[in-house]
Design a protein around this motif. Structure first.
Motif, PDB file in Angstrom:
ATOM      1  N   ALA A 145      -4.259   8.597  -1.928  1.00 48.19           N
ATOM      2  CA  ALA A 145      -5.526   7.894  -2.099  1.00 48.19           C
ATOM      3  C   ALA A 145      -6.620   8.951  -2.234  1.00 48.19           C
TER       4      ALA A 145
ATOM      5  N   TRP B   4      -0.374  12.073   0.733  1.00 46.45           N
ATOM      6  CA  TRP B   4      -1.475  11.110   0.618  1.00 46.45           C
ATOM      7  C   TRP B   4      -1.910  11.091  -0.823  1.00 46.45           C
TER       8      TRP B   4
ATOM      9  N   ARG C 109      -4.570   8.749  -8.601  1.00 43.51           N
ATOM     10  CA  ARG C 109      -3.493   7.804  -8.317  1.00 43.51           C
ATOM     11  C   ARG C 109      -3.379   6.809  -9.460  1.00 43.51           C
TER      12      ARG C 109
ATOM     13  N   LYS D 263      -0.109   4.238  -2.146  1.00 41.53           N
ATOM     14  CA  LYS D 263      -1.132   5.240  -1.791  1.00 41.53           C
ATOM     15  C   LYS D 263      -0.497   6.537  -1.294  1.00 41.53           C
ATOM     16  N   PHE D 264       0.813   6.518  -1.141  1.00 42.61           N
ATOM     17  CA  PHE D 264       1.494   7.676  -0.548  1.00 42.61           C
ATOM     18  C   PHE D 264       2.504   8.305  -1.504  1.00 42.61           C
TER      19      PHE D 264
ATOM     20  N   HIS E  83       0.817  -1.221   0.000  1.00 46.25           N
ATOM     21  CA  HIS E  83       0.000   0.000   0.000  1.00 46.25           C
ATOM     22  C   HIS E  83       0.851   1.271   0.000  1.00 46.25           C
TER      23      HIS E  83
END
Lengths: 809, 809
Positions: free
Chosen positions: A455, A453, A287, A196-197, A193
């Motif tokens: 997401a 961030w 994204r 997502k950043f 994940h």
């Protein structure tokens, strides 16, 4: 800092047959060198038939994962040349060391940094001999391995390291090979994940390559044994565009394997180029689904197919050493020779032992070599932080009125960190498991930056942005790993966490400490910025969250590691925290463990005093004691940690009032290393100085932040050790009030004062009434705090001391 | 043991409007009781207007996750009644404590086990007051909470605990609520793959309910901010059939929310019933896609929508206490009263304060209540293991020829464990991170059982089967968590791991130790079987894997936890390992940390001696020392651990030969707790006995398995502490040979013998030549081992001692 979008694209066509031959030559050479490292002491180029004496007496190392790693390295080399990529290669599969070394040798990097291992037959012999040999190199991609920032010993951190390296490196491609074994670990499973950043414009690219060779040590792997549709769904669920490719099975012609994989790799890189281009122009708003490659290839590919009648290539039996009895078993020896000759070494190396031009036709040059990429030797890229002037953020303390004002230490630190963030927009980051605000670095920090961030964002979100210096996810593993990757590639940062839950990353801490310790002995590794912890929300103020949140033991884990690497600091107010962190952010090659509370608490030292005190690491607080400072005291009250110091100061105040003729010396310790002997720690205080402060023979009542045994462990060699009585956390915790917490663990002011009365000869008799009064006050305070569910009027109010002043609620 | 397939199915239709009203009543009541716990000191049924004095002075607790947990509990109750389900409720979301307590109170369980908290208005007052209050209960689902096996303090373990509970409980439904915060952790992310190991016929069912309320403490959650198609793909990738449902947004009528969720829950349970039925008939051959529910609901659902002009319901602002200023702010007080009255308490509780019949219409009875399910109080279900006779598996040692035969201690243990497995086919399991064979419990263990595995199987796989007592995955977190879930539900097992990598689960160990410690003070919790570690592949024999694999510090983490819970054992040969493990497998309520090597090593004690020695926990080895056993020795050579004992015995042998007039006592310590004082540890040896063994004043040279400070920490109160000189692991490791490992850390036989010469007064002068010879032999051995890349002829051969016997390679 944005990337050049054209840099990622290759306008050319698919690789020509001769390029495929070049890839194959590199791969054969790397495989040959890998097998050589595992087996050979001598006869490195098979100039004569293999003899038992050529074989290492103890066969160590891991073949299984290596041919796949070599395959990928060869293919990445082609794309580096064609696209002028700036690439870092991270290999998660644990024991792929021989492959990493082989490729670095073919690159030329290895001989440049280890001149004895030159490109001659003798150099090859030395290369082979040193592998997994006493005085040589480990079997993993260790600090000794050029191009590596990821130890392969403890598994699970490749992908999180990859993201750490990619942050703020917009032109970097991090090719991250994930073993299907390590893919089963928690940290790896969470690390997916990271996308997502990542900011597609200002950060680099992580290309995960999930390498399914199907087996761990003795078992198949989970991800190799689920249907393709589940695997594809899983990667899509992680937010990736999956590219699956299978090579090397059923006797496939290797050139076909190369052609097919090259096509897939080009597709993935083209997709990356598209994303980078649209990010650069600002077209990209959502994204992106970054590519991820899944490579299925046989475990132990190109190794012996069958040994002793059992299948080896393509099974777990090739995990380590496929042929175990080579010295004693002529059949094994023959198989090994066949295996080595299958790579046609004579076509790969010249008479002197150097790789032929055809062998290294695909080698990039200089820093484009993955083994020589300076990001993998991050100290080379280290730029000191622009720290500004932390004094300007100091809490104003007036010497005549110490303790009269309150501050939240971490908020004061946050105030300065906001300035550090403004001054260092691209090489300083704060990582936290959703606790940066809870630990009170914010609000100030969020006035200077946002939380990065990528997401979805919704109306009402605060401080979330596509760029920002703070990254938060509820995973200590990811925070730790991202910061490791970030500092190992030369940048700076800190990881703030609740103290108790820092234990979640004990083992990652251990591995990072070991990496740094080993690096101290490797001259070509430039020191990297220190890894800085800020452990807040600590044990003594977790009264509200209760027993599960109360654990100061991370310090003990830290103290077991090399004193050349680890530092533990316990600043006791805002200004000592500032002075401590200034030192930490300037230091290199260390792991700094800093413990500090976040709650409003009284402030003690002026900033100048704090700087001096922290430079010494420990010292007498002359304003807190009684008696003539020039003479030996009757008793020493010592403290390490903010809450213990408060209780010691309060105890000293009680004694000053009620036993005015007693000479009490108050000592505070910020740097735990000072307590150790000179021969045990580089900060160790000479015995003479230690005795001058603590006395060699007077009772020392020591109030300590953590488990009390740590202080005994640090001081057992000191003359006065048997006079040392440590109060600390005794694992007596519950949901209660801050004052009840110190009482439960015998760390409260009354108990400390009583201990002084009991330990100083004669006092107990002379002051039996006072002793009883203190005991009564103690129980009264406890009763008050338990009955009303609140603290004593202000636990931070050190003047609330007298036995007869219990107020009404 | 197979399940009854009809038990899972419900033939009825969708819930009637009145059933939905019953669900709603339960939910309102549970929410009311949850808010009451957070806020109220008094006036629990709002018989009069709320006044500031009714409010707790310190507002603690977490509202945000609670209404969702209550919602699920209410709905599960309906299905338990309709389907006669045997259900366990595991709540991952950390601070959902008030909800768990509220539901257990409505169930009636709470008043049964805490009679003071009865079903009256006074009982309600007590229920509210105790929450997060000194002397009360923690804010998480703690051991004090009936129905819970999962602390909510440290996040990430709900799903792995759920699988641990489900193994070998074929009729059990484990409804596992996963918070979207904890879903970001590594252990949780890996735990999804537990379904690859579950046997649909012989194990229970895990129903993961991913609860997306969107926010953590101060941030949105990752899984709440990815598109539905990614989320669905992710769950499919994990091997689940996802059921997504959204409730409670945009002012939805709660009865509509209930109707929609009830339908989804019925669908998921019907699908489970289908799978169970086809598993029972044997039709099911492939791994099924078990249902997983994704529930989106507003954070802080039914709480205040807006406070001080800022949105609260549905945002992170409702994470903790949505109204913070209730005592001082009349508007907040009014909002709280409105909020509480919105649940219509007068319609839920009678005049006396007891829940009305309509409120608890859906309550299951007896053990069908999730709060009263005995699996959540596993000690009630504990059946002692049938252990057979471990003596029959002993290694034959002849007292006259100690050390003459070699054995691999863990293989000997495995030989007995195979028998334990055969005798306990459904309540004993071994978990390991792909190391059970490497740690040499196999082959014997795999002669008795297989590795349970429900992913794909291929030709050539060995010992994989749909049922088996061993479960392996390359995740220490999962191994630890599965065994925790297994023992907390009353069954037995062990977790074997490489010693160094046990640090990966430090924090899980801490939390389990805290759970057990807290449980000691909760009379209704029956003691559960002990959690047993087997730490093998330990630091001294990780010479081949190198520095990253060398870490004995898990012991130190363990020693910081309550001595009432933690036991650390260091058996030094096969028979002491057998005797130790026999004790461990019989014990309850402990965490037993057992460290034992796996390599061939000489064997010392007969099984009878081993049993006696382990019962004592430490003792003199009279056959190893010199001098009259009845008189005080000149020096004590002590050891804890197998390799240190070997080196001590070898040192004693050197001294016996070369300084025959020296009285050397050899002591071995198996149980570290014996070293502590009586007042520090229940196993602590009285000072008198300690002095009788170690002497109060003679030099004690102590060779210890781990970091040497641990021995100082354990013995600092002993009279002879200043004469104690500990040799242990000093973080000096590399890739080398076993002998070089002990030399690097000054633990080798020569160094120990030299230390004796240096410490015993007068010896250094009298034996300066011997001292030099020992030093020479030491360096010769080191040179030999480093040059040839092999150990000294046999590191296990304690007779290879004399300075002049260095053999040719």
């Amino acid at each position: 800092m944005t990337t050049n979008p054209t840099a990622w694209r290759h306008a050319g066509s698919e690789p020509s047959p001769s390029t495929l031959e070049d890839i194959h030559a590199w791969w054969r050479a790397a495989n040959y060198l890998s097998v050589g490292q595992i087996y050979l002491l001598d006869n490195p180029l098979l100039r004569r038939p293999l003899a038992p004496g050529d074989i290492k007496p103890r066969l160590l190392g891991h073949w299984g994962t290596t041919p796949g790693l070599n395959f990928l390295y060869a293919h990445l080399n082609r794309t580096i040349l064609e696209r002028d990529l700036n690439a870092l290669y991270i290999t998660g599969p644990g024991h792929g060391g021989p492959g990493m070394v082989a490729n670095a040798y073919l690159d030329g990097t290895y001989s440049e940094i280890y001149p004895d291992i030159d490109r001659t037959e003798a150099g090859l012999s030395a290369l082979f001999r040193q592998f997994s040999f006493p005085g040589g190199i480990p079997s993993h991609a260790s600090p000794e391995t050029p191009g590596s920032i990821n130890e392969g010993g403890e598994l699970g951190y490749s992908l999180v390291h990859a993201y750490g390296a990619a942050f703020d490196n917009p032109d970097l491609l991090v090719a991250c090979v994930i073993g299907d074994g390590e893919a089963e670990t928690g940290p790896l499973a969470a690390a997916w994940h990271g996308n997502k950043f990542l900011n597609p414009s200002q950060d680099g690219v992580v290309l995960p390559i999930l390498h399914l060779n199907g087996y761990k040590i003795a078992n198949p792997t989970v991800l190799a044994r689920i249907p393709d549709e589940e695997l594809i769904a899983l990667l899509r669920g992680y937010g990736h565009e999956p590219f699956l490719v299978t090579v090397g099975f059923d006797g496939e012609d290797p050139l076909e394997s190369h052609a097919r994989f090259a096509g897939v790799l080009d597709d993935a890189l083209d997709r990356i180029a598209d994303i980078k281009a649209s990010a650069a122009t600002g077209e990209l708003v959502e994204r992106p689904a970054w590519p991820a490659i899944v490579l299925r290839s046989p475990k132990g590919w190109t190794g012996p197919a069958v040994v002793d009648g059992l299948p080896v290539e393509g099974t777990w039996r090739s995990h380590q050493v496929p042929l175990a009895g080579v010295r004693d078993n002529p059949e094994h020896l023959r198989l090994l020779e066949d295996w080595l000759r299958s790579y046609r070494p004579d076509d790969l190396f010249d008479d002197g032992g150097a790789p032929l031009e055809v062998t290294t036709a695909l080698a990039p040059v200089g820093q484009r070599r993955m083994s020589a990429n300076p990001v993998a030797n991050g100290g080379q890229l280290r730029k000191p932080l622009r720290l500004g002037e932390f004094r300007e953020h100091a809490h104003p303390v007036v010497a005549a009125q110490r303790g009269a004002t309150n501050a939240e230490a971490t908020r004061t630190l946050g105030d300065w960190l906001a300035e550090v963030i403004r001054r260092n927009p691209d090489n300083f980051r704060i990582f936290g498991p959703d606790e940066t605000a809870s630990n009170r670095l914010a609000p100030p920090v969020y006035e200077a930056t946002d939380k990065q961030w990528n997401a979805e964002v919704e109306v009402g979100d605060e401080h979330l942005a596509s760029t920002g210096r703070v990254i938060e996810i509820l995973s200590e593993h990811l925070c730790q790993g991202w910061l490791e990757g970030y500092v190992l590639t030369g940048r700076h940062g800190l990881f703030n966490s609740y103290e108790a839950f820092t234990h979640i990353v004990d083992s990652m801490f251990n591995q990072h400490a070991k990496w740094l310790e080993a690096s101290l002995h490797i001259p070509w590794r430039a020191p990297v910025p220190s890894f800085n912890y800020l452990l807040s929300s600590h044990v003594w103020r977790q009264d509200h969250n209760g027993f599960s949140h109360q654990d100061p033991g991370f310090i003990d884990v830290a103290l077991n590691k090399s004193p050349d690497v680890v530092r533990v600091y316990l600043p006791f107010d805002a200004n000592t925290l500032l002075a401590t962190y200034d030192h930490c952010l300037r230091s290199v090659g260390h792991i700094n463990v800093v413990v500090s509370g976040k709650q409003p608490a009284p402030q003690w030292l002026t900033i100048d005093e704090a700087i001096e005190h922290c430079a010494r690491g420990l010292g007498i607080l002359p304003w807190a004691g009684t008696g003539d400072p020039g003479t030996e005291p009757d008793v020493v009250l010592a403290a390490a940690g903010d809450v213990p110091t408060l209780e010691v100061l309060a105890a000293a105040s009680l004694l000053r009032e009620h036993v005015p003729d007693l000479a009490v010396r108050v000592v505070n310790v910020v740097d735990l290393g000072r307590l150790q002997s000179e021969d045990q720690h580089p900060h160790g205080l000479p015995d003479r100085e230690f005795d001058a402060i603590f006395t060699p023979d007077k009772p020392v009542i020591f109030a300590y932040h953590g488990y009390p045994w740590a202080i005994h462990r640090l001081t057992y060699k000191r003359a006065g050790h048997q006079n040392l009585h440590v109060h600390g956390f005794m694992e007596k915790g519950t949901t209660t009030t801050p004052f009840d917490m110190v009482m439960l663990n015998d760390l409260d002011r009354y108990r400390l004062a009583i201990d002084v009365i009991d330990r100083v000869p004669g006092l107990a008799t002379r002051h039996s009434t006072l002793r009883q009064e203190l005991q009564d006050a103690r129980l009264r305070a406890r009763d008050y705090t338990r009955r009303h569910g609140i603290d004593i009027p202000d636990v931070a109010d050190w003047r609330w001391l007298a036995p007869d002043t219990t107020p009404a609620p």
